[in-house]
Design a protein around this motif. Sequence first.
Motif, short mmCIF file in Angstrom:
data_model
loop_
_atom_site.label_atom_id
_atom_site.label_comp_id
_atom_site.label_asym_id
_atom_site.label_seq_id
_atom_site.Cartn_x
_atom_site.Cartn_y
_atom_site.Cartn_z
N GLY A 75 54.62 65.37 66.64
CA GLY A 75 54.09 64.45 65.64
C GLY A 75 54.12 63.02 66.13
N LYS A 76 54.25 62.10 65.20
CA LYS A 76 54.33 60.67 65.52
C LYS A 76 55.34 60.05 64.58
CE LYS A 76 51.55 56.42 65.50
NZ LYS A 76 50.21 55.84 65.16
N ARG A 77 56.36 59.41 65.14
CA ARG A 77 57.43 58.85 64.33
C ARG A 77 56.93 57.66 63.50
NH1 ARG A 77 63.61 57.83 66.24
NH2 ARG A 77 63.19 59.94 66.99
N ALA A 78 57.45 57.58 62.29
CA ALA A 78 57.19 56.46 61.40
C ALA A 78 58.37 56.37 60.43
CB ALA A 78 55.88 56.64 60.63
N PRO A 79 58.62 55.21 59.84
CA PRO A 79 59.69 55.14 58.84
C PRO A 79 59.37 56.02 57.64
CG PRO A 79 59.00 52.94 59.55
CD PRO A 79 57.99 53.89 60.08
N THR A 80 60.41 56.50 56.95
CA THR A 80 60.17 57.36 55.80
C THR A 80 59.54 56.60 54.64
OG1 THR A 80 62.51 57.04 55.22
CG2 THR A 80 61.92 59.11 56.28
N ASN A 81 59.56 55.27 54.68
CA ASN A 81 58.88 54.53 53.61
C ASN A 81 57.42 54.24 53.96
OD1 ASN A 81 59.40 52.57 55.56
ND2 ASN A 81 59.79 50.96 54.06
#
Length: 433
Positions: A231-237
């Motif tokens: 996938g691609k990391r991103a903040p949970t917000n």
Amino acid sequence: MDSRIKPVVALHWEAFIADLAEMIQVESVRGAAADAAPFGSGPKQALALVAQMGQAYGFKTGIVNDAMAYVQWGDDDTDYLGIVGHLDVVAAGSGWHTPPFELTRHNGTLYGRGVLDNKGPIMACLYGMKLLCNMGFQPAKTIRLIFGSDEESGCADVPLYLEHEAPPQFGFTPDGKYPVVYGERGIVNYALDTTLPAAAALGPIVGEQAKDHVPDQLSTTLAGQVFKAIGKRAPTNAPELGVNALTELAKQIVAAKLGPEALQAYFAWIVTHLADQHHGQGLDLALEDADSGALIMTPYRLSKTAAGLRLGLAIRYPVSVSEATVTARLQSSLPPQTQLQVLRRLPGVMHDQTRPEIQTLSAVYGAVTGLNPTPVTTTGATYARVMPNILAFGPSFPGQKGIAHKQDEWMTEDDLAKNMQIYMQSMLALTKG
């Protein structure tokens, strides 16, 4: 606005960068509690370093309960303007193109863990206060910079601080976004424990998973086949900025049609109700309000248990919505044989937009940047939820989103310098006689 501040910041920029680089080198990720280090040796080392720097600048300093440090300009320990940031950081993770715990400069951009969240901005406040002092200013009100060591892991440092120190009368944390943040959404993290004997057919679920980010790489085995989701990391917000490897893994397993029927049904539920449904549509959680917009939902962890599977779910809900409402709606949408428990809760916070101090900060921001200063709400979580009389103010400018908690965390030198100018002007405006 004082016209001398911008050129003074430029004149002393390299000295500031040297101090920031020293702080970035401290690997202040929460670790095992030790003597005089409740959150581990790294966070405590960062507190000691900032106290040392503050003392060298000529300010009063202290470390409170081994949890938070302060650097203070003025003698009043109870009636003070508080600026509250944090020196602890999330784990670096993998995939960096620069050393995470070295400050790297490239084409006007700074890279390093904490350069945005939150070492860069709070150190800019500290160095900015030093510059104001050197310029001969004398605030009519005490300014205390407070440096935390557990913001990323639950803010357990704040109660330890308040055991011995009075809270600020007013202040801000440079750990959110601009303009002034008058409201922060409620946050609740759930564990969904599903009794599912068929999960024994599933191999170990391998990959880094944590509540602060969308997982970006997960793998497992089923019926002799290896499944690997990238996938691609991103903040949970801000899950829409990433690609969730958890739901991608579920899609692969469903498409393969392998393994026990009950296990297939479970992963089909994930695909149907969670995949790419960042606002909770598949869970009857499409809630929103005018102040904060739509609810945000992120599945962030999947693990095997003795009885089946556990799914971690992070939800950020609008300021006008209650946690009880979110829980009740979620409860009605769960897969069979699933129990729900709350792992973490942070109620939302709201401030009166007409408060004079908010108007002052808004005016400073507008004057320095020329941008719309109307106060806003945020999906993030800051010390404003746990430290009395604090709200978020910067450091990210409009349109900047999803940079923290990822590989190659960055901030441009121009933006960090502008932050220093805003915070210096704010200190003057909030403490004038």
